[in-house]
Design a protein around this motif. Sequence first.
Motif, PDB file in Angstrom:
ATOM      1  N   ARG B  45       0.834  -1.220   0.000  1.00 45.98           N
ATOM      2  CA  ARG B  45       0.000   0.000   0.000  1.00 45.98           C
ATOM      3  C   ARG B  45       0.858   1.255   0.000  1.00 45.98           C
ATOM      4  O   ARG B  45       0.553   2.240  -0.664  1.00 45.98           O
ATOM      5  N   LEU B  46       1.981   1.192   0.726  1.00 45.14           N
ATOM      6  CA  LEU B  46       2.861   2.360   0.848  1.00 45.14           C
ATOM      7  C   LEU B  46       3.462   2.755  -0.511  1.00 45.14           C
ATOM      8  O   LEU B  46       3.524   3.928  -0.862  1.00 45.14           O
ATOM      9  N   PHE B  47       3.897   1.743  -1.275  1.00 47.35           N
ATOM     10  CA  PHE B  47       4.613   2.036  -2.521  1.00 47.35           C
ATOM     11  C   PHE B  47       3.734   1.964  -3.773  1.00 47.35           C
ATOM     12  O   PHE B  47       4.199   2.260  -4.866  1.00 47.35           O
ATOM     13  N   GLU B  48       2.474   1.577  -3.571  1.00 47.52           N
ATOM     14  CA  GLU B  48       1.572   1.412  -4.718  1.00 47.52           C
ATOM     15  C   GLU B  48       1.513   2.665  -5.600  1.00 47.52           C
ATOM     16  O   GLU B  48       1.621   2.556  -6.833  1.00 47.52           O
ATOM     17  N   PRO B  49       1.376   3.870  -5.000  1.00 49.80           N
ATOM     18  CA  PRO B  49       1.275   5.066  -5.862  1.00 49.80           C
ATOM     19  C   PRO B  49       2.504   5.282  -6.751  1.00 49.80           C
ATOM     20  O   PRO B  49       2.363   5.700  -7.895  1.00 49.80           O
ATOM     21  N   VAL B  50       3.698   5.003  -6.235  1.00 51.21           N
ATOM     22  CA  VAL B  50       4.923   5.189  -7.028  1.00 51.21           C
ATOM     23  C   VAL B  50       5.061   4.071  -8.061  1.00 51.21           C
ATOM     24  O   VAL B  50       5.360   4.322  -9.233  1.00 51.21           O
ATOM     25  N   MET B  51       4.866   2.846  -7.622  1.00 50.92           N
ATOM     26  CA  MET B  51       5.079   1.699  -8.494  1.00 50.92           C
ATOM     27  C   MET B  51       4.069   1.655  -9.642  1.00 50.92           C
ATOM     28  O   MET B  51       4.361   1.119 -10.711  1.00 50.92           O
ATOM     29  N   ARG B  52       2.898   2.249  -9.412  1.00 53.19           N
ATOM     30  CA  ARG B  52       1.879   2.271 -10.460  1.00 53.19           C
ATOM     31  C   ARG B  52       2.397   2.992 -11.715  1.00 53.19           C
ATOM     32  O   ARG B  52       2.012   2.673 -12.828  1.00 53.19           O
ATOM     33  N   LEU B  53       3.282   3.982 -11.500  1.00 55.20           N
ATOM     34  CA  LEU B  53       3.838   4.740 -12.634  1.00 55.20           C
ATOM     35  C   LEU B  53       4.566   3.835 -13.625  1.00 55.20           C
ATOM     36  O   LEU B  53       4.625   4.120 -14.813  1.00 55.20           O
ATOM     37  N   VAL B  54       5.169   2.757 -13.122  1.00 53.69           N
ATOM     38  CA  VAL B  54       5.893   1.845 -14.013  1.00 53.69           C
ATOM     39  C   VAL B  54       5.121   0.537 -14.209  1.00 53.69           C
ATOM     40  O   VAL B  54       5.689  -0.472 -14.634  1.00 53.69           O
ATOM     41  N   GLY B  55       3.837   0.562 -13.884  1.00 57.03           N
ATOM     42  CA  GLY B  55       2.985  -0.594 -14.134  1.00 57.03           C
ATOM     43  C   GLY B  55       3.261  -1.793 -13.241  1.00 57.03           C
ATOM     44  O   GLY B  55       3.032  -2.934 -13.637  1.00 57.03           O
TER      45      GLY B  55
END
Lengths: 167, 138
Positions: B45-55
């Motif tokens: 949940r913590l890194f989901e917003p950042v990681m979403r950028l690279v799919g």
Amino acid sequence: MRGVINLDWSAFAVEAAGGSAKNVLIMASIIIPIMILLELAREKRILDHFSKKLAPALKVFGMSPEAAFPLLAGMVFGISYGAGVIIDSAKSGRVSWRDMFLVNVFLAICHAMIEDTALFLAVGADPLVIVVGRLGLAVVITYLVSRSKYFDRNNTGTIPKTTGKGL
Amino acid sequence: MMTAAIKRGLQKGLSVTLVLARIVVPVYIMVTFLKYTPAMGFIARLFEPVMRLVGLPGEASIAIVLGYLTNLYAALGAIASLNLSAKETTIIALMLLISHAMPMETAVSLKTGVNGLVMLAIRTLLSVLAGVALSFAL
């Protein structure tokens, strides 16, 4: 929230032991044949043949044909494995400082193509995408560096001594 | 001569496997352990917003951090445990192949005459851009 104490230890043990063993076996089954092929390629001096073919293409970067051999060694065998060839080329003076610099830039992005690709193939990556992606980016970046103004003032034609500070 | 080469290849392959296993197995076990605890959900949940950028899903941040800071073998151990899709595995593979083992490789490239820090910045940028590009292209 489920506490650490209440976790399903038996399911964890099965997945951890089984999964790690399975993955190491898959990697071994890919990496051992690859290493044998790489040793045979070295024995048969396949790089000599391919570096002659690659040499004309290096004109795009303004590199001399002699740079093809260390470049290919790093691409195929990796930096540490190909280091002997790379250091030898640099020291022999056959390859200019500019060419060695560009070889380093290229290899920073794209090295050990065979071994690295095989390992990621083992965990399920598409080998074509990762090979083409890395090669393409290395070509573009090396081209941009080769055309940059950087070499106008630094093209001394010799290998600089290591300063530990970079350039 | 041929048999000597095959023998050398076999030895080399076994020694790489041994080095690999010593890193992949403990990382695999640790990441699998995290999956059985609430910690994995928290990291995801913590890194989901950042990681979403690279799919990529949030939990893939573990493999990215391991690969960037330590080495590819550790990242492979994490990737193997994470049950990523084929597309996600290809994305993370290209990202990590472009930029990995940053502290070690930067130290080495400082010695070769290439500006290690500039190269580090270029590779990290390319790594992220490649992730973004693949998340759309694949």
